[in-house]
Design a protein around this motif. Structure first.
Motif, PDB file in Angstrom:
ATOM      1  N   PHE A 115       0.829  -1.205   0.000  1.00  0.00           N
ATOM      2  CA  PHE A 115       0.000   0.000   0.000  1.00  0.00           C
ATOM      3  C   PHE A 115       0.865   1.256   0.000  1.00  0.00           C
ATOM      4  CE2 PHE A 115      -2.556   3.434   1.519  1.00  0.00           C
ATOM      5  CZ  PHE A 115      -3.793   3.203   0.930  1.00  0.00           C
ATOM      6  N   GLN A 116       0.705   2.058  -1.024  1.00  0.00           N
ATOM      7  CA  GLN A 116       1.340   3.375  -1.109  1.00  0.00           C
ATOM      8  C   GLN A 116       0.349   4.285  -1.818  1.00  0.00           C
ATOM      9  OE1 GLN A 116       4.550   1.790  -3.247  1.00  0.00           O
ATOM     10  NE2 GLN A 116       5.926   1.640  -1.503  1.00  0.00           N
ATOM     11  N   ASN A 117       0.421   5.593  -1.540  1.00  0.00           N
ATOM     12  CA  ASN A 117      -0.543   6.516  -2.125  1.00  0.00           C
ATOM     13  C   ASN A 117      -0.535   6.500  -3.643  1.00  0.00           C
ATOM     14  OD1 ASN A 117      -1.411   7.197   0.381  1.00  0.00           O
ATOM     15  ND2 ASN A 117      -0.130   9.012   0.555  1.00  0.00           N
ATOM     16  N   GLN A 118       0.655   6.441  -4.234  1.00  0.00           N
ATOM     17  CA  GLN A 118       0.741   6.437  -5.691  1.00  0.00           C
ATOM     18  C   GLN A 118       0.125   5.155  -6.270  1.00  0.00           C
ATOM     19  OE1 GLN A 118       4.672   7.139  -7.158  1.00  0.00           O
ATOM     20  NE2 GLN A 118       3.991   7.338  -9.280  1.00  0.00           N
ATOM     21  N   GLU A 119       0.406   4.025  -5.602  1.00  0.00           N
ATOM     22  CA  GLU A 119      -0.182   2.753  -6.030  1.00  0.00           C
ATOM     23  C   GLU A 119      -1.703   2.825  -5.936  1.00  0.00           C
ATOM     24  OE1 GLU A 119       1.503  -0.838  -6.647  1.00  0.00           O
ATOM     25  OE2 GLU A 119       2.409   0.895  -7.618  1.00  0.00           O
ATOM     26  N   GLN A 120      -2.187   3.455  -4.859  1.00  0.00           N
ATOM     27  CA  GLN A 120      -3.633   3.549  -4.651  1.00  0.00           C
ATOM     28  C   GLN A 120      -4.284   4.292  -5.814  1.00  0.00           C
ATOM     29  OE1 GLN A 120      -4.955   5.831  -1.239  1.00  0.00           O
ATOM     30  NE2 GLN A 120      -6.856   4.671  -1.132  1.00  0.00           N
ATOM     31  N   THR A 133      -5.092  -5.200   3.824  1.00  0.00           N
ATOM     32  CA  THR A 133      -3.781  -5.690   4.255  1.00  0.00           C
ATOM     33  C   THR A 133      -3.910  -7.147   4.695  1.00  0.00           C
ATOM     34  OG1 THR A 133      -4.238  -4.842   6.469  1.00  0.00           O
ATOM     35  CG2 THR A 133      -2.909  -3.448   5.028  1.00  0.00           C
ATOM     36  N   GLN A 139      -2.135   1.261  10.316  1.00  0.00           N
ATOM     37  CA  GLN A 139      -1.477   2.033   9.268  1.00  0.00           C
ATOM     38  C   GLN A 139      -1.265   1.154   8.042  1.00  0.00           C
ATOM     39  OE1 GLN A 139      -0.630   5.222   9.109  1.00  0.00           O
ATOM     40  NE2 GLN A 139       0.508   5.027   7.212  1.00  0.00           N
ATOM     41  N   LYS A 140      -1.922   1.501   6.925  1.00  0.00           N
ATOM     42  CA  LYS A 140      -1.804   0.675   5.717  1.00  0.00           C
ATOM     43  C   LYS A 140      -0.500   0.910   4.959  1.00  0.00           C
ATOM     44  CE  LYS A 140      -6.632   0.093   4.305  1.00  0.00           C
ATOM     45  NZ  LYS A 140      -7.604   0.505   3.293  1.00  0.00           N
ATOM     46  N   THR A 141      -0.002   2.152   4.970  1.00  0.00           N
ATOM     47  CA  THR A 141       1.166   2.495   4.155  1.00  0.00           C
ATOM     48  C   THR A 141       2.339   1.576   4.423  1.00  0.00           C
ATOM     49  OG1 THR A 141       0.413   4.777   4.107  1.00  0.00           O
ATOM     50  CG2 THR A 141       2.694   4.396   3.457  1.00  0.00           C
ATOM     51  N   GLY A 142       2.907   1.037   3.335  1.00  0.00           N
ATOM     52  CA  GLY A 142       4.062   0.161   3.439  1.00  0.00           C
ATOM     53  C   GLY A 142       3.707  -1.288   3.745  1.00  0.00           C
ATOM     54  N   GLU A 143       2.423  -1.568   3.959  1.00  0.00           N
ATOM     55  CA  GLU A 143       1.995  -2.931   4.306  1.00  0.00           C
ATOM     56  C   GLU A 143       1.671  -3.739   3.059  1.00  0.00           C
ATOM     57  OE1 GLU A 143       1.572  -4.689   7.262  1.00  0.00           O
ATOM     58  OE2 GLU A 143       2.682  -3.038   8.164  1.00  0.00           O
TER      59      GLU A 143
END
Length: 153
Positions: A115-120, A133, A139-143
């Protein structure tokens, strides 16, 4: 003028064939369900079934290959060329096909990823707007988890 008549007949026959293959408004929901159940039987016979998300006992999936797209209903074949899906597939060497228990069952196609903002943003543009996840986390980022979309029939 014999040529025109033949074309009209051909067009009418083609239209009739298309109408037969389209589900009509009267098609019962149960026939949709059984179509997915049939796909599931084929997938689960060929691939081990597992629970892709720790917290959920009622989500089941199989890891599928690009070759497995031929098992899915024909209208999903174009997804095999979806850039976002291919990106996830080539990074992780598999995709998910599965269902979430409920009334009715919800069938989905998942793409592994982080999960990353750009990927989203990309995932949303390519039709995989949902993310879950693998592990329960605030926290989703990086998961690691799966971008997914529900499959309709």
């Amino acid at each position: 003028g014999g040529e025109e008549t033949r074309t009209e007949i051909h067009a009418t026959q083609t239209l009739a064939a298309v109408r037969e293959s389209e589900p009509s408004a009267e098609t019962p929901v149960s026939s949709y369900v059984s179509t997915w159940e049939k796909q599931w039987k084929r997938f689960s016979a060929a691939h081990p079934v597992f629970c892709p998300f720790d917290e959920e006992g009622e989500i089941f999936a199989v890891k599928m290959d690009l070759r497995d797209f031929k098992i899915l209903p024909r209208q999903y074949l174009p997804l095999a060329n979806n850039s976002f899906l291919l990106h996830g597939y080539f990074n992780y060497k598999y995709l998910l096909f599965g269902y979430m228990e409920g009334e009715p069952r919800k069938w989905f196609l998942g793409v592994p990823g982080i999960f990353q903002n750009q990927e989203q943003l990309l995932a949303g543009l390519f039709g995989f707007g949902e993310f879950r996840t693998k592990h329960v986390t605030k926290q989703k980022t990086g998961e690691f988890g799966y971008w997914y979309r529900y499959l309709e029939l």
